[in-house]
Design a protein around this motif. Structure first.
Motif, PDB file in Angstrom:
ATOM      1  N   TRP A  29       2.962  11.779  -4.589  1.00  0.00           N
ATOM      2  CA  TRP A  29       3.176  12.137  -3.190  1.00  0.00           C
ATOM      3  C   TRP A  29       4.617  11.850  -2.793  1.00  0.00           C
ATOM      4  N   THR A  30       5.453  12.873  -2.746  1.00  0.00           N
ATOM      5  CA  THR A  30       6.876  12.659  -2.483  1.00  0.00           C
ATOM      6  C   THR A  30       7.442  13.511  -1.349  1.00  0.00           C
ATOM      7  N   SER A  31       6.658  14.454  -0.808  1.00  0.00           N
ATOM      8  CA  SER A  31       7.171  15.217   0.340  1.00  0.00           C
ATOM      9  C   SER A  31       7.222  14.310   1.564  1.00  0.00           C
ATOM     10  N   GLY A  32       7.823  14.791   2.633  1.00  0.00           N
ATOM     11  CA  GLY A  32       7.951  13.971   3.832  1.00  0.00           C
ATOM     12  C   GLY A  32       6.623  13.490   4.380  1.00  0.00           C
ATOM     13  N   SER A  33       5.673  14.413   4.519  1.00  0.00           N
ATOM     14  CA  SER A  33       4.377  14.032   5.076  1.00  0.00           C
ATOM     15  C   SER A  33       3.590  13.168   4.103  1.00  0.00           C
ATOM     16  N   GLU A  34       3.714  13.449   2.802  1.00  0.00           N
ATOM     17  CA  GLU A  34       3.002  12.654   1.806  1.00  0.00           C
ATOM     18  C   GLU A  34       3.512  11.220   1.792  1.00  0.00           C
ATOM     19  N   ALA A  35       4.846  11.069   1.862  1.00  0.00           N
ATOM     20  CA  ALA A  35       5.421   9.721   1.877  1.00  0.00           C
ATOM     21  C   ALA A  35       4.973   8.951   3.113  1.00  0.00           C
ATOM     22  N   ALA A  36       4.903   9.645   4.254  1.00  0.00           N
ATOM     23  CA  ALA A  36       4.443   8.980   5.485  1.00  0.00           C
ATOM     24  C   ALA A  36       2.992   8.557   5.365  1.00  0.00           C
ATOM     25  N   ALA A  37       2.182   9.388   4.699  1.00  0.00           N
ATOM     26  CA  ALA A  37       0.767   9.067   4.548  1.00  0.00           C
ATOM     27  C   ALA A  37       0.557   7.886   3.608  1.00  0.00           C
ATOM     28  N   VAL A  38       1.220   7.915   2.452  1.00  0.00           N
ATOM     29  CA  VAL A  38       1.014   6.840   1.482  1.00  0.00           C
ATOM     30  C   VAL A  38       1.537   5.516   2.023  1.00  0.00           C
ATOM     31  N   ALA A  39       2.507   5.582   2.922  1.00  0.00           N
ATOM     32  CA  ALA A  39       3.013   4.357   3.540  1.00  0.00           C
ATOM     33  C   ALA A  39       1.928   3.648   4.342  1.00  0.00           C
ATOM     34  N   GLU A  40       0.954   4.404   4.846  1.00  0.00           N
ATOM     35  CA  GLU A  40      -0.150   3.790   5.585  1.00  0.00           C
ATOM     36  C   GLU A  40      -1.027   2.946   4.660  1.00  0.00           C
ATOM     37  N   PHE A  41      -1.261   3.440   3.449  1.00  0.00           N
ATOM     38  CA  PHE A  41      -2.008   2.648   2.474  1.00  0.00           C
ATOM     39  C   PHE A  41      -1.222   1.388   2.106  1.00  0.00           C
ATOM     40  N   ALA A  42       0.076   1.567   1.882  1.00  0.00           N
ATOM     41  CA  ALA A  42       0.908   0.429   1.494  1.00  0.00           C
ATOM     42  C   ALA A  42       0.908  -0.637   2.585  1.00  0.00           C
ATOM     43  N   LYS A  43       1.041  -0.207   3.813  1.00  0.00           N
ATOM     44  CA  LYS A  43       1.063  -1.155   4.934  1.00  0.00           C
ATOM     45  C   LYS A  43      -0.255  -1.916   5.031  1.00  0.00           C
ATOM     46  N   ALA A  44      -1.355  -1.196   4.883  1.00  0.00           N
ATOM     47  CA  ALA A  44      -2.669  -1.838   4.986  1.00  0.00           C
ATOM     48  C   ALA A  44      -2.896  -2.812   3.841  1.00  0.00           C
ATOM     49  N   PHE A  45      -2.455  -2.450   2.639  1.00  0.00           N
ATOM     50  CA  PHE A  45      -2.636  -3.355   1.499  1.00  0.00           C
ATOM     51  C   PHE A  45      -1.739  -4.582   1.629  1.00  0.00           C
ATOM     52  N   ASP A  46      -0.501  -4.379   2.057  1.00  0.00           N
ATOM     53  CA  ASP A  46       0.412  -5.515   2.238  1.00  0.00           C
ATOM     54  C   ASP A  46      -0.126  -6.509   3.253  1.00  0.00           C
ATOM     55  N   ALA A  47      -0.878  -5.998   4.224  1.00  0.00           N
ATOM     56  CA  ALA A  47      -1.434  -6.874   5.259  1.00  0.00           C
ATOM     57  C   ALA A  47      -2.467  -7.846   4.695  1.00  0.00           C
ATOM     58  N   THR A  48      -2.973  -7.579   3.486  1.00  0.00           N
ATOM     59  CA  THR A  48      -3.935  -8.492   2.859  1.00  0.00           C
ATOM     60  C   THR A  48      -3.242  -9.680   2.203  1.00  0.00           C
ATOM     61  N   GLY A  49      -1.909  -9.657   2.152  1.00  0.00           N
ATOM     62  CA  GLY A  49      -1.160 -10.693   1.457  1.00  0.00           C
ATOM     63  C   GLY A  49      -0.716 -10.275   0.080  1.00  0.00           C
ATOM     64  N   ASN A  50      -1.233  -9.147  -0.393  1.00  0.00           N
ATOM     65  CA  ASN A  50      -0.783  -8.576  -1.653  1.00  0.00           C
ATOM     66  C   ASN A  50       0.420  -7.678  -1.398  1.00  0.00           C
ATOM     67  N   LYS A  51       0.939  -7.054  -2.437  1.00  0.00           N
ATOM     68  CA  LYS A  51       2.113  -6.209  -2.278  1.00  0.00           C
ATOM     69  C   LYS A  51       1.936  -4.893  -3.021  1.00  0.00           C
ATOM     70  N   TRP A  52       2.060  -3.795  -2.296  1.00  0.00           N
ATOM     71  CA  TRP A  52       2.048  -2.447  -2.885  1.00  0.00           C
ATOM     72  C   TRP A  52       3.428  -2.179  -3.469  1.00  0.00           C
ATOM     73  N   VAL A  53       3.506  -1.950  -4.778  1.00  0.00           N
ATOM     74  CA  VAL A  53       4.751  -1.579  -5.446  1.00  0.00           C
ATOM     75  C   VAL A  53       4.675  -0.088  -5.733  1.00  0.00           C
ATOM     76  N   ASP A  54       5.475   0.687  -5.038  1.00  0.00           N
ATOM     77  CA  ASP A  54       5.316   2.141  -5.077  1.00  0.00           C
ATOM     78  C   ASP A  54       5.860   2.722  -6.372  1.00  0.00           C
ATOM     79  N   GLY A  55       5.036   3.523  -7.034  1.00  0.00           N
ATOM     80  CA  GLY A  55       5.420   4.166  -8.289  1.00  0.00           C
ATOM     81  C   GLY A  55       5.357   5.675  -8.184  1.00  0.00           C
ATOM     82  N   ALA A  56       5.995   6.224  -7.141  1.00  0.00           N
ATOM     83  CA  ALA A  56       5.969   7.676  -6.948  1.00  0.00           C
ATOM     84  C   ALA A  56       6.665   8.383  -8.108  1.00  0.00           C
ATOM     85  N   ILE A  57       6.053   9.479  -8.571  1.00  0.00           N
ATOM     86  CA  ILE A  57       6.614  10.294  -9.639  1.00  0.00           C
ATOM     87  C   ILE A  57       6.889  11.675  -9.063  1.00  0.00           C
TER      88      ILE A  57
END
Length: 408
Positions: A29-57
């Motif tokens: 997911w690398t288009s503008g809207s895709e990046a904005a969407a995946v950022a929501e998952f990253a934000k929610a996961f980071d809120a658990t105390g873990n860390k999303w390390v993005d591996g976009a291809i």
């Protein structure tokens, strides 16, 4: 994988350390809207105390999947990776390289909340759940630029037939009638959409699901192949590569329309265009109230580390949580896999899809009916057809039947 120790306020009070994990998550997911969407998952996961390390291809799934598979089979697995609904990860699961999520799915009642049930069934092998579905993407849409038709002096079409009739006026006004990027999967998507919409959902199921050559040679598919030839004529002059570049041409009024999945509306959203005012969306090409149940899911490679395993389960729970489902899908342009979430903020196009999902005709996504190899063959055939004006419909039909027989 890097492990960090986080002292949360509550644990600090009792003198205990809570371990958290950095999890690498691969996706395309690398288009503008895709990046904005995946950022929501990253934000929610980071809120658990873990860390999303993005591996976009960069590139499509066809580019990314071989890289993902190579890493997993080569002993360098990521913590989680995207695949589409269907058979793409089956061999990895059967080889014991992916972990089961059955304990999480059963404990959290996924089978009761995922709708339609076929979405979760795509994650199930030998009675166990191996992935978390995150969205429902229907490929069966036509997206139209209202400005383009106003410039051409014709009404915005209500269906494919009216769109075809408006093609000459668009050409006369210097507007590309139909834009399709040069990636093979985009040409294949156009064909699938035409079959489902023009030949109809019953023929679509018999062709792709039953691999019925008699139907391919029948009258309904004859209409579909004729429409495919018309689509090729309307794309003459189209010179973009990526799907989102094609969507941008529709957004800017440089092109009249694009056959693309509902993820296109994410690009309209970040361009601040309003559905029904700036652009028009026609499910089933405006010929049929129909959506497909394609989409994306995340699988979790088997990693022999209990801390990683716990974090993987946390990520799976985050991705299917009501809050993340809403936040992610509103930006992605897709529909949630949960049937119990509040979508008051959904735009006109998403509501069309949701209404059809609830009351209309729902067909399986192509990845749920064809093997990955057959899907690639179909994509290669379709891009050949769109790029070679001299290739006949009869040639395409014969080659298509060969692919279906190969996949039977």
């Amino acid at each position: 994988m890097k492990r960090r120790v986080i002292l949360a306020a509550t644990t600090a009070m009792i003198g205990c350390a809570a371990y958290a994990e950095d999890l690498e998550v691969t996706h395309w997911w690398t288009s503008g809207s895709e990046a904005a969407a995946v950022a929501e998952f990253a934000k929610a996961f980071d809120a658990t105390g873990n860390k999303w390390v993005d591996g976009a291809i960069a590139g499509s799934g066809g580019v990314a999947r071989p890289v993902m598979v190579s890493r997993i089979t080569g002993g360098d697995p990521m913590a989680a990776t995207q695949f589409n609904h269907g058979q793409q990860a089956q061999e990895l699961v059967e080889a014991g390289l992916m972990r089961s999520l059955e304990s999480v799915a059963s404990a959290d009642g996924w089978r009761d909340i995922v709708h339609p049930a076929s979405i979760l069934e795509s994650c199930e092998i030998d009675g166990e759940i191996y992935c978390v579905p995150v969205n429902i993407h229907s490929q069966l849409w036509l997206w139209l630029s209202n400005d383009a038709f106003e410039t051409a002096g014709v009404a915005v079409p209500n269906n494919w037939d009216e769109f075809v009739a408006a093609g000459p006026a668009l050409r006369e006004a210097g507007i590309q009638p139909l834009v399709i990027g040069r990636q093979p999967w985009q040409a294949s998507l156009a064909f699938q959409t035409i079959v489902a919409s023009v030949a109809g959902p019953e023929a679509y199921g018999k062709v792709f699901g039953d691999k019925d050559a008699d139907v391919v040679n029948g009258p309904e598919m004859e209409k579909a192949f004729a429409a495919l030839a018309t689509a090729r004529e309307m794309t003459a002059g189209s010179n973009v590569q990526e799907w989102n570049q094609a969507t941008t041409q529709v957004i800017n009024g440089q092109a009249g329309g694009q056959i693309m999945g509902d993820w296109a509306q994410g690009e309209f959203a970040i361009a601040e265009q309003v559905a029904g005012e700036d652009y028009t969306c026609l499910p089933g090409l405006g010929l049929a109230d129909i959506v497909s149940t394609g989409g994306d899911a995340f699988y979790f490679p088997a990693i022999d580390d209990p801390e990683v395993t716990a974090a993987q389960e946390e990520l799976a729970r985050v991705m299917i949580s009501p809050e993340a489902q809403v936040a992610f899908n509103l930006k992605k342009g897709s529909m949630p896999v949960r049937g119990d979430v509040n979508l008051d903020a959904a735009n006109e196009c998403m509501r069309k899809g949701l209404d059809i999902l609830a009351n209309g005709t729902v067909v399986a996504g192509i990845d749920q009916m064809l093997s990955p190899d057959a899907g690639n063959q179909l994509a290669d055939l379709m891009v050949q057809f769109f790029n070679e004006p001299g290739m006949s419909v009869d040639d395409v039909k014969a080659s298509f039947i060969d692919i279906l027989e190969y996949d039977s």
